[in-house]
Design an enzyme around this catalytic site. Structure first.
Site, PDB file in Angstrom:
ATOM      1  N   TRP A  84       2.815   6.200   1.271  1.00  0.00           N
ATOM      2  CA  TRP A  84       2.903   6.464   0.163  1.00  0.00           C
ATOM      3  C   TRP A  84       2.599   7.870  -0.073  1.00  0.00           C
ATOM      4  CZ3 TRP A  84       4.990   3.873  -3.875  1.00  0.00           C
ATOM      5  CH2 TRP A  84       4.792   4.416  -5.153  1.00  0.00           C
ATOM      6  N   GLU A 120       2.059  -7.626 -23.709  1.00  0.00           N
ATOM      7  CA  GLU A 120       2.914  -7.906 -22.557  1.00  0.00           C
ATOM      8  C   GLU A 120       2.814  -9.103 -21.555  1.00  0.00           C
ATOM      9  OE1 GLU A 120       1.693  -3.829 -20.382  1.00  0.00           O
ATOM     10  OE2 GLU A 120       3.497  -4.607 -19.901  1.00  0.00           O
ATOM     11  N   LYS A 134      -0.998  -4.035 -23.931  1.00  0.00           N
ATOM     12  CA  LYS A 134      -1.342  -4.887 -22.552  1.00  0.00           C
ATOM     13  C   LYS A 134      -1.337  -6.471 -22.997  1.00  0.00           C
ATOM     14  CE  LYS A 134      -0.791  -2.926 -20.113  1.00  0.00           C
ATOM     15  NZ  LYS A 134      -0.687  -1.648 -19.751  1.00  0.00           N
ATOM     16  N   ARG A 170       0.876  -1.496  -0.050  1.00  0.00           N
ATOM     17  CA  ARG A 170       0.047  -0.059   0.071  1.00  0.00           C
ATOM     18  C   ARG A 170       0.915   1.266   0.013  1.00  0.00           C
ATOM     19  NH1 ARG A 170      -4.962  -0.637   1.130  1.00  0.00           N
ATOM     20  NH2 ARG A 170      -5.255   1.429   1.970  1.00  0.00           N
ATOM     21  N   LYS A 201       9.062  -4.088 -13.307  1.00  0.00           N
ATOM     22  CA  LYS A 201       8.223  -2.836 -13.234  1.00  0.00           C
ATOM     23  C   LYS A 201       8.823  -1.477 -13.579  1.00  0.00           C
ATOM     24  CE  LYS A 201       4.433  -0.927 -11.920  1.00  0.00           C
ATOM     25  NZ  LYS A 201       3.477  -0.795 -12.949  1.00  0.00           N
ATOM     26  N   ASN A 222      -4.433   7.619   6.518  1.00  0.00           N
ATOM     27  CA  ASN A 222      -4.436   7.007   4.895  1.00  0.00           C
ATOM     28  C   ASN A 222      -5.479   7.822   4.249  1.00  0.00           C
ATOM     29  OD1 ASN A 222      -4.470   5.673   2.525  1.00  0.00           O
ATOM     30  ND2 ASN A 222      -5.693   4.057   3.312  1.00  0.00           N
ATOM     31  N   GLU A 241      -2.438   1.316 -26.716  1.00  0.00           N
ATOM     32  CA  GLU A 241      -2.521   0.525 -25.277  1.00  0.00           C
ATOM     33  C   GLU A 241      -3.029  -0.695 -25.172  1.00  0.00           C
ATOM     34  OE1 GLU A 241      -0.754   1.092 -22.921  1.00  0.00           O
ATOM     35  OE2 GLU A 241      -1.846   0.494 -20.989  1.00  0.00           O
TER      36      GLU A 241
HETATM   37  C1  F6R Z   1       3.432  -1.131 -19.633  1.00  0.00           C
HETATM   38  C2  F6R Z   1       4.400  -0.533 -18.702  1.00  0.00           C
HETATM   39  C3  F6R Z   1       5.358   0.077 -19.240  1.00  0.00           C
HETATM   40  C4  F6R Z   1       5.704   1.432 -18.748  1.00  0.00           C
HETATM   41  C5  F6R Z   1       7.044   1.878 -19.080  1.00  0.00           C
HETATM   42  C6  F6R Z   1       6.933   3.345 -18.410  1.00  0.00           C
HETATM   43  O1  F6R Z   1       2.164  -1.825 -18.873  1.00  0.00           O
HETATM   44  O2  F6R Z   1       4.027  -0.615 -17.627  1.00  0.00           O
HETATM   45  O3  F6R Z   1       5.393  -0.048 -20.576  1.00  0.00           O
HETATM   46  O4  F6R Z   1       4.555   2.289 -19.002  1.00  0.00           O
HETATM   47  O5  F6R Z   1       8.257   1.160 -18.778  1.00  0.00           O
HETATM   48  O6  F6R Z   1       7.470   3.184 -16.984  1.00  0.00           O
HETATM   49  P1  F6R Z   1       6.911   4.406 -16.293  1.00  0.00           P
HETATM   50  O7  F6R Z   1       5.652   4.866 -16.465  1.00  0.00           O
HETATM   51  O8  F6R Z   1       7.331   3.999 -14.780  1.00  0.00           O
HETATM   52  O9  F6R Z   1       8.159   5.567 -16.576  1.00  0.00           O
END
Ligand code: F6R
Length: 609
Positions: free
Chosen positions: A74, A489, A486, A27, A604, A100, A482
């Site tokens: 956060w 990936e 999705k 969170r 991520k 929160n 987009e």
């Molecule tokens: C796809 C995804 C990636 C991010 C990209 C940029 O689902 O998550 O394409 O959008 O790596 O990441 P950020 O937004 O963290 O700069």
């Protein structure tokens, strides 16, 4: 999004607080802190960074006491730092509070309290709650908390402790989750079930406006009017891992379902009190500033880049400023024409993407003014940019971005309206109309999410085994990109998005019998044109799933299935039409047995080139 815990009983509070917080780091994890009643005082220990940093700080000197509260943060108001970490206290350390949510009227409350002599240590909205409690306290802890609740506006889950009341905690909530764990001779407070599941499976789920006085041997819950509420015990049947995902099978699905709240939070405080216009206090732009640049670049990667494409459309259409969008890895090496009359907008969920950060630095070096749109307060990109506006989506854990994308679209739309207002490029009545529609988005997204069965069925029925094509025009084309990303990936299915009008320039050769085509047709000005393109693919026996606004009776005549989303202004359609695409990808990946939250080869946060 933040995590809250509380303990009252006979055991050491700190042990539970730290353990509980470790289960709530999903969170928020930019700082953490605990407050424990120790030797007649409230001892607060807090630290920027993950929980491990707090553990290190108190190693060998754990607070000793059996009443306490804790928090994993956060950041929203105020960057991640030791002082901004919760718990927060009043001037004399008589009260501690964890929170929160967002206290929307904190600035005016803070001014009043400062005028009355209160001294603030942090930049947070939460600290006003502690000082306000001190201000109104006259011996009755519960009455004082109720008075505080009467004066604050916004969303919250709050837990309070008082030096004069070492036998009780008070907690309450509005629009943010809070549960109470029922133990034997001890009780627990938490934002979510994972925090307490190792201690008890018996819980009360607190409702909005309810206030609980939690003692080791009893809990009293009252409603806003102070009337006793009889709570039903909710017995948790999930295991700890499932609990962390809020009962959803994957973080991605949970995050898809969090979108109504993420969108609402992102809009909050950016709509004027009369609900007719947009204001970005954090920007405070004026016409001179906007007229000082002749071009805007939007630079980002992946999903954030796709959000930028929608942003371009919004800004050009509403504010009439020329916008170019580029992927950061290209932009940074192509000697872009950037100077003092350029505004560079970088978009990044994580705020750490290395190419985006490099593009930002390069543009600054060339004299551009810079603005970051990011989801992580205090991230490298947030710190590097001249100005920053945050998406309040909460931590996004799944690799595939969902709620970050929708909140980025919301922010771009609001930013474009804000620019248009300043430039006088839009009539106030039209702005008011769009702001009204904007506020409908959370409930419209909830409506889409309330019936996912048909989408699940399509994902299974068509299997989406080899190639899937996404087509659309205008904003529908941006959303198609987009949707295709999705699918690629998380399900590893080859997918391509095309501007529908481009098909006949080559790609139509790939459309043969049975090839799935997802056709978006939500934009009226190009509707007939899109329809012609749909007919072209249908004539080659493609299987077409259309995405349209409710009330559209035409599209169903030409496609195999239609997924309807609520009708709204065309500008807003992308924020709704992407939801079925996220769900289609999710269920396609599930059907194929893919690791949805951690797709192969992907991370991520891409902090290396
Ligand atoms: C796809 C995804 C990636 C991010 C990209 C940029 O689902 O998550 O394409 O959008 O790596 O990441 P950020 O937004 O963290 O700069």
């Amino acid at each position: 999004m933040c995590g809250i815990v509380g303990y009252v009983g006979d055991r050491q509070a700190a042990e539970f607080l730290l353990d509980g917080l470790s289960k709530l780091e999903y969170r928020g994890y930019d700082s953490a802190g605990i407050a424990v009643y120790e030797n007649g005082k409230i001892r607060i220990e807090k630290s920027v960074g993950r929980l491990a940093a707090l553990r290190e700080q108190i190693k060998g000197r754990m607070p000793v006491g059996s009443l306490g509260i804790g928090h994993t943060r956060w950041a929203t108001h105020g960057r991640p730092s030791d002082v901004n970490a919760h718990p927060h206290a009043d001037c004399h350390g008589d009260f501690a509070v964890v929170h929160n949510g967002i206290i929307e009227n904190y600035l005016s409350l803070k001014e009043d309290l400062i005028a009355k002599g209160h001294e603030f240590k942090s930049e947070t909205d939460t600290e006003v709650v502690a000082h306000l409690l001190e201000e109104v306290y006259a011996g009755d802890f519960v009455a004082a908390v109720r008075e505080v609740l009467r004066r604050i506006e916004g969303s919250y889950a709050l837990a309070f402790m008082s030096k004069e009341h070492p036998d009780m905690l008070i907690c309450t909530k509005q629009d943010n989750p809070l549960i109470i764990g029922l133990g034997e001779g001890e009780n627990f407070i938490a934002s979510d079930i994972p925090a307490i599941i190792s201690r008890t499976r018996r819980t009360y789920i607190l409702g909005d406006g309810e206030l609980a006085v939690v003692r080791k041997d009893g809990i009293q819950v009252t409603d806003r009017a102070g009337q006793l509420v009889t709570k039903k015990v909710f017995e948790v049947t999930w295991n700890a891992e499932a609990a962390e995902k809020g009962g959803y099978e994957h973080f991605m699905l949970k995050e898809i379902h969090e979108q109504p709240k993420a969108v609402r939070d992102t809009m909050s405080q950016r709509i004027t009190n009369d609900k007719k216009a947009i204001s970005f206090e954090e920007l405070a732009w004026n016409a001179d500033y906007l007229n000082s640049f002749n071009k805007i670049y939007i630079v980002a990667c992946g999903t954030a880049y796709h959000a930028g494409l929608v942003g371009k459309y919004y800004i050009e259409k509403l504010a009439r400023v020329l916008v170019e969008v580029d992927v950061a890895s290209e932009f940074r090496y192509r000697d872009p024409i950037v100077d003092g009359s350029t505004l560079l907008i970088v978009v990044s969920q994580s705020g750490e993407t290395s190419d985006t950060l490099a593009a930002l630095k390069e543009s600054k070096r060339r004299g551009a003014k810079t603005l970051a749109i990011t989801n992580v307060v205090g991230s490298s990109i947030a710190r590097e940019a001249d100005q920053v506006v945050y998406t309040w989506a909460g931590p996004e854990i799944a690799v595939a971005s969902t709620k970050a994308y929708t909140t980025q679209l919301v922010l771009f739309f609001m930013l474009a309206l804000y620019m248009a207002e300043i430039k006088g490029a839009i009539l106030p009545a039209r702005t008011a109309e769009l702001v009204t529609q904007l506020q409908e988005i959370p409930s419209q997204v909830s409506e889409i999410l309330s019936d996912v069965e048909p989408i699940k069925t399509f994902a299974k029925q068509y299997g989406f085994n080899e190639d899937v094509f996404y087509i659309g025009r205008g904003l529908d084309y941006s959303v198609s990109l987009e949707g295709a990303l999705k699918l690629k990936e998380i399900s590893y299915i080859h997918a391509e998005a095309y501007a529908a009008g481009e098909l006949k320039h080559g790609t139509l050769a790939l459309i043969v019998e049975g090839v799935p085509v997802i056709a978006l047709a939500t934009q009226r000005n190009v509707y007939e044109k899109t329809l012609s393109n749909i007919k072209e693919v249908k004539a080659r026996d493609a299987v077409v799933i259309g995405i349209a606004a409710e009330g559209d009776t035409e599209l169903q005549k030409y496609v195999d299935h239609v997924i309807y989303v609520p009708a709204t202004d065309e500008f807003i359609m992308p924020i709704l039409s992407v939801i079925p695409l996220q769900l289609l990808s999710y269920y396609a990946a599930i059907t194929r047995g893919c690791d949805v939250d951690k797709p192969r080869n992907l991370a991520k946060s891409v902090t290396v080139e």
